[in-house]
Design a protein around this motif. Structure first.
Motif, PDB file in Angstrom:
ATOM      1  N   ARG A  76      11.850 131.824  95.167  1.00  0.00           N
ATOM      2  CA  ARG A  76      11.821 133.015  94.325  1.00  0.00           C
ATOM      3  C   ARG A  76      10.571 133.857  94.593  1.00  0.00           C
ATOM      4  N   ALA A  77       9.427 133.194  94.717  1.00  0.00           N
ATOM      5  CA  ALA A  77       8.186 133.927  94.969  1.00  0.00           C
ATOM      6  C   ALA A  77       8.250 134.677  96.290  1.00  0.00           C
ATOM      7  N   ILE A  78       8.842 134.053  97.314  1.00  0.00           N
ATOM      8  CA  ILE A  78       8.981 134.733  98.608  1.00  0.00           C
ATOM      9  C   ILE A  78       9.938 135.908  98.486  1.00  0.00           C
ATOM     10  N   ASP A  79      11.078 135.679  97.860  1.00  0.00           N
ATOM     11  CA  ASP A  79      12.081 136.742  97.738  1.00  0.00           C
ATOM     12  C   ASP A  79      11.555 137.938  96.952  1.00  0.00           C
ATOM     13  N   GLU A  80      10.676 137.680  95.982  1.00  0.00           N
ATOM     14  CA  GLU A  80      10.130 138.761  95.164  1.00  0.00           C
ATOM     15  C   GLU A  80       8.870 139.370  95.771  1.00  0.00           C
ATOM     16  N   GLY A  81       8.425 138.867  96.922  1.00  0.00           N
ATOM     17  CA  GLY A  81       7.253 139.427  97.577  1.00  0.00           C
ATOM     18  C   GLY A  81       5.935 138.975  97.013  1.00  0.00           C
ATOM     19  N   VAL A  82       5.931 137.926  96.182  1.00  0.00           N
ATOM     20  CA  VAL A  82       4.679 137.418  95.629  1.00  0.00           C
ATOM     21  C   VAL A  82       3.850 136.741  96.714  1.00  0.00           C
ATOM     22  N   VAL A  83       4.516 135.959  97.583  1.00  0.00           N
ATOM     23  CA  VAL A  83       3.869 135.329  98.728  1.00  0.00           C
ATOM     24  C   VAL A  83       4.736 135.567  99.953  1.00  0.00           C
ATOM     25  N   ALA A  84       4.135 135.433 101.123  1.00  0.00           N
ATOM     26  CA  ALA A  84       4.883 135.589 102.371  1.00  0.00           C
ATOM     27  C   ALA A  84       5.500 134.263 102.775  1.00  0.00           C
ATOM     28  N   GLY A  85       6.675 134.333 103.389  1.00  0.00           N
ATOM     29  CA  GLY A  85       7.315 133.112 103.862  1.00  0.00           C
ATOM     30  C   GLY A  85       8.710 133.399 104.361  1.00  0.00           C
ATOM     31  N   PRO A  86       9.361 132.390 104.887  1.00  0.00           N
ATOM     32  CA  PRO A  86      10.714 132.557 105.403  1.00  0.00           C
ATOM     33  C   PRO A  86      11.738 132.585 104.277  1.00  0.00           C
ATOM     34  N   ARG A  87      12.928 133.031 104.598  1.00  0.00           N
ATOM     35  CA  ARG A  87      14.040 132.862 103.668  1.00  0.00           C
ATOM     36  C   ARG A  87      14.297 131.369 103.515  1.00  0.00           C
ATOM     37  N   ILE A  88      14.580 130.937 102.305  1.00  0.00           N
ATOM     38  CA  ILE A  88      14.817 129.516 102.052  1.00  0.00           C
ATOM     39  C   ILE A  88      16.234 129.312 101.537  1.00  0.00           C
ATOM     40  N   PHE A  89      16.974 128.429 102.209  1.00  0.00           N
ATOM     41  CA  PHE A  89      18.247 127.930 101.712  1.00  0.00           C
ATOM     42  C   PHE A  89      17.954 126.568 101.081  1.00  0.00           C
ATOM     43  N   PRO A  90      17.808 126.493  99.747  1.00  0.00           N
ATOM     44  CA  PRO A  90      17.297 125.268  99.128  1.00  0.00           C
ATOM     45  C   PRO A  90      18.393 124.249  98.801  1.00  0.00           C
ATOM     46  N   SER A  91      18.065 122.979  98.956  1.00  0.00           N
ATOM     47  CA  SER A  91      18.944 121.888  98.534  1.00  0.00           C
ATOM     48  C   SER A  91      18.513 121.291  97.204  1.00  0.00           C
ATOM     49  N   GLY A  92      17.260 121.486  96.834  1.00  0.00           N
ATOM     50  CA  GLY A  92      16.742 120.836  95.649  1.00  0.00           C
ATOM     51  C   GLY A  92      16.359 119.396  95.932  1.00  0.00           C
ATOM     52  N   ALA A  93      16.412 118.577  94.918  1.00  0.00           N
ATOM     53  CA  ALA A  93      15.956 117.193  95.019  1.00  0.00           C
ATOM     54  C   ALA A  93      16.818 116.392  95.987  1.00  0.00           C
ATOM     55  N   LEU A  94      16.185 115.410  96.630  1.00  0.00           N
ATOM     56  CA  LEU A  94      16.891 114.457  97.476  1.00  0.00           C
ATOM     57  C   LEU A  94      17.707 113.529  96.576  1.00  0.00           C
ATOM     58  N   VAL A  95      19.021 113.575  96.679  1.00  0.00           N
ATOM     59  CA  VAL A  95      19.871 112.733  95.840  1.00  0.00           C
ATOM     60  C   VAL A  95      20.012 111.372  96.525  1.00  0.00           C
ATOM     61  N   SER A  96      19.543 110.323  95.855  1.00  0.00           N
ATOM     62  CA  SER A  96      19.448 108.998  96.465  1.00  0.00           C
ATOM     63  C   SER A  96      19.901 107.926  95.483  1.00  0.00           C
ATOM     64  N   GLN A  97      20.459 106.859  96.011  1.00  0.00           N
ATOM     65  CA  GLN A  97      20.749 105.696  95.190  1.00  0.00           C
ATOM     66  C   GLN A  97      19.454 104.931  94.912  1.00  0.00           C
ATOM     67  N   THR A  98      19.503 104.036  93.939  1.00  0.00           N
ATOM     68  CA  THR A  98      18.416 103.077  93.766  1.00  0.00           C
ATOM     69  C   THR A  98      18.257 102.282  95.057  1.00  0.00           C
ATOM     70  N   SER A  99      17.025 102.139  95.514  1.00  0.00           N
ATOM     71  CA  SER A  99      16.656 101.466  96.769  1.00  0.00           C
ATOM     72  C   SER A  99      17.020 102.290  97.986  1.00  0.00           C
ATOM     73  N   GLY A 100      17.405 103.540  97.791  1.00  0.00           N
ATOM     74  CA  GLY A 100      17.768 104.394  98.913  1.00  0.00           C
ATOM     75  C   GLY A 100      16.568 105.086  99.523  1.00  0.00           C
ATOM     76  N   HIS A 101      16.835 105.933 100.515  1.00  0.00           N
ATOM     77  CA  HIS A 101      15.759 106.561 101.270  1.00  0.00           C
ATOM     78  C   HIS A 101      14.976 107.588 100.444  1.00  0.00           C
ATOM     79  N   GLY A 102      15.517 107.961  99.290  1.00  0.00           N
ATOM     80  CA  GLY A 102      14.793 108.866  98.406  1.00  0.00           C
ATOM     81  C   GLY A 102      14.217 108.173  97.185  1.00  0.00           C
ATOM     82  N   ASP A 103      14.210 106.857  97.178  1.00  0.00           N
ATOM     83  CA  ASP A 103      13.634 106.110  96.063  1.00  0.00           C
ATOM     84  C   ASP A 103      12.208 105.718  96.437  1.00  0.00           C
ATOM     85  N   PHE A 104      11.234 106.432  95.874  1.00  0.00           N
ATOM     86  CA  PHE A 104       9.828 106.231  96.230  1.00  0.00           C
ATOM     87  C   PHE A 104       9.084 105.366  95.215  1.00  0.00           C
TER      88      PHE A 104
END
Length: 470
Positions: A167-195
């Motif tokens: 949002r900050a990039i799209d509104e010109g608050v900061v510079a950066g690339p266009r972002i196609f976001p996925s959000g959080a890594l969806v992981s099972q318990t003991s999965g690759h996203g369980d830290f």
């Protein structure tokens, strides 16, 4: 000519100037504020792009359009309202257009990294998972500007709390690339996203969420119903596609590389939730078993997959699955591991990388470029150099297409969840005017991508000049 003082683009420019002026005054006083304008003169972005009401014509160029595996020299590029409006024959653009001479250099689409972590690329794992999330976001904003200056005008973010940065990039608050976001890594318990640490276990149903879950780095889900909840939360926040973890990884503390994660029913639940919103699921996975399970569940894009066998790659080709491959090699850009098990897994993946690119080419699987720089301060600067490595496996123009036109096709799969709608990754009428003009010969060599400060003579995003030394 009508006054444009109240035009949206003018007001946005005023807001950006106010933010930058305030920042510079806070950091360095009046001298820093004046330094913002030093050396601009006729080389400023506004002088180069001309009157906002007039089209901009890039002339005296050779064009790689992101689609054809050739470079043409018979057209100019006409830009209006942030888009490519036409490719008029060389020397025949409209007389009223402001002209920018490219000096006979190659013009091409802005680059796309299809496996990027905007908020997690340039922080250590300890900072990302335990530090103040506000600090993580500040570092991410700084890295976003650096990403854009490396020529990457678009990224597909495949895990992490990137919505505010987008949002900050799209509104010109900061510079950066266009972002196609996925959000959080969806992981099972003991999965690759369980830290979580082992001393956090077991978790009772009423226990609070872990810190990475609370701040949007991960979303732990067990069972189809919980997957539906967590995926729908990412869609509610604005995800353009969903990322699920369907197998283990090299750097994992607890989930082995060969583990298969999420049942087919759980993966199907995520796919159904995304499909109901008109978009798709991509999955982190390396092994044949995990890839085949994901395909049966309806997943449309495989992230990594370096351990795939020929049967699995043939299945990907038959089902029209996208392959988001990264040049994971045991070279100067590889992560350094002290654990012998991790080093052995890293070697397996590196050897698999060579086979994967060969099978993708032989069996006709559509592959795109990505880096997967994750929690590795300093490694983000290798982004362009890693793209240049693809010339080991394909021609330079094929490698560029994997990071431009072909990548744009994958991004378009987000359908109505596409936050930008117009095509990216191509120089064609109707596409967003994300462009580079380079010192280099892309038909024969891509090493210039490793030196963006000197080799990228023009970086343009949405018709606005980000940097120019033409």
């Amino acid at each position: 000519m009508a006054c444009r003082c109240g035009a949206p683009e003018t007001l946005a420019a005023y807001r950006r100037m106010e933010v930058e002026l305030s920042r510079r005054e806070m950091i360095g006083g009046a001298a820093a504020v004046m330094g913002m304008f030093a050396g601009f003169g006729l080389a400023s972005s506004h002088a180069q792009t001309g009157d906002p009401g007039r089209p901009l014509l890039l002339t005296n160029l050779r064009l790689f359009d992101g689609q054809e595996l050739s470079i043409r020299d018979d057209v100019d590029i006409l830009i209006e309202d942030g888009h490519v409006s036409a490719l008029p024959p060389k020397g025949q653009g409209p007389a009223e257009a402001t002209r920018l001479d490219c000096g006979g250099r190659v013009a091409m689409p802005g680059l796309i990294d299809c496996h990027w972590h905007s908020t997690l690329a340039s922080v250590s794992q300890v900072t990302a998972l335990t530090g103040d999330i506000a600090y993580v976001h500040l570092l991410a904003a700084r890295e976003a500007g650096a990403t854009l200056l490396r020529g990457f005008t678009t990224v597909r973010d495949v895990g992490g709390p990137a919505f505010a940065l987008k949002r900050a990039i799209d509104e010109g608050v900061v510079a950066g690339p266009r972002i196609f976001p996925s959000g959080a890594l969806v992981s099972q318990t003991s999965g690759h996203g369980d830290f979580r640490m082992l001393n956090d276990l077991p978790r009772a149903d009423r226990d609070p969420l872990s810190y990475p879950d609370r701040v949007g780095v991960t979303a732990i889900a067990d069972g189809a119903d919980e997957v539906l909840r967590r995926v729908r939360e990412q869609l509610m926040r604005g995800a353009s596609q969903i990322k699920m973890m369907a197998g283990g990884g090299v750097s994992s503390a607890y989930d082995p590389l060969d583990s298969t994660q999420f049942t087919e029913a759980e993966l199907r639940a995520g796919v159904d939730a995304a499909s109901d919103w008109g978009t798709y699921v991509c999955v982190h996975v390396y092994t044949p078993k995990g890839i085949q399970r994901a395909i049966r569940a309806g997943v449309r894009c495989i992230e990594h997959g370096q351990l795939a066998d020929e049967e699995t790659v043939a299945m990907m080709a038959d089902e029209g699955i996208w392959w988001s491959l990264q040049p994971f090699l045991t070279d100067e850009d590889a992560n350094v591991y002290a654990d012998p098990r991790m080093r052995a897994d890293q070697q397996r993946v590196s050897e698999g990388t060579v086979r994967a690119y060969a099978m993708a080419h032989e069996l006709g699987v559509r592959s795109v470029f990505g880096t997967d720089v994750l929690m590795s301060p300093g490694n983000a600067a290798s982004q362009g150099r890693q793209l240049a490595k693809l010339t080991r496996f394909m021609s330079p123009l094929e490698a560029l297409r994997a990071a431009t036109g072909r990548a744009g096709e994958l991004l378009a799969m987000s359908g109505d969840r596409n936050p930008y709608r117009a095509p990216v990754g191509v120089v064609a009428p109707g596409a967003l005017a994300d462009l580079l003009v380079v010192d280099g010969e892309p038909e024969t060599d891509l090493s210039f991508l490793g030196t963006p400060d000197t080799s990228l003579r023009l970086i343009m995003k949405g018709g606005e000049v980000v940097r120019s030394s033409l």
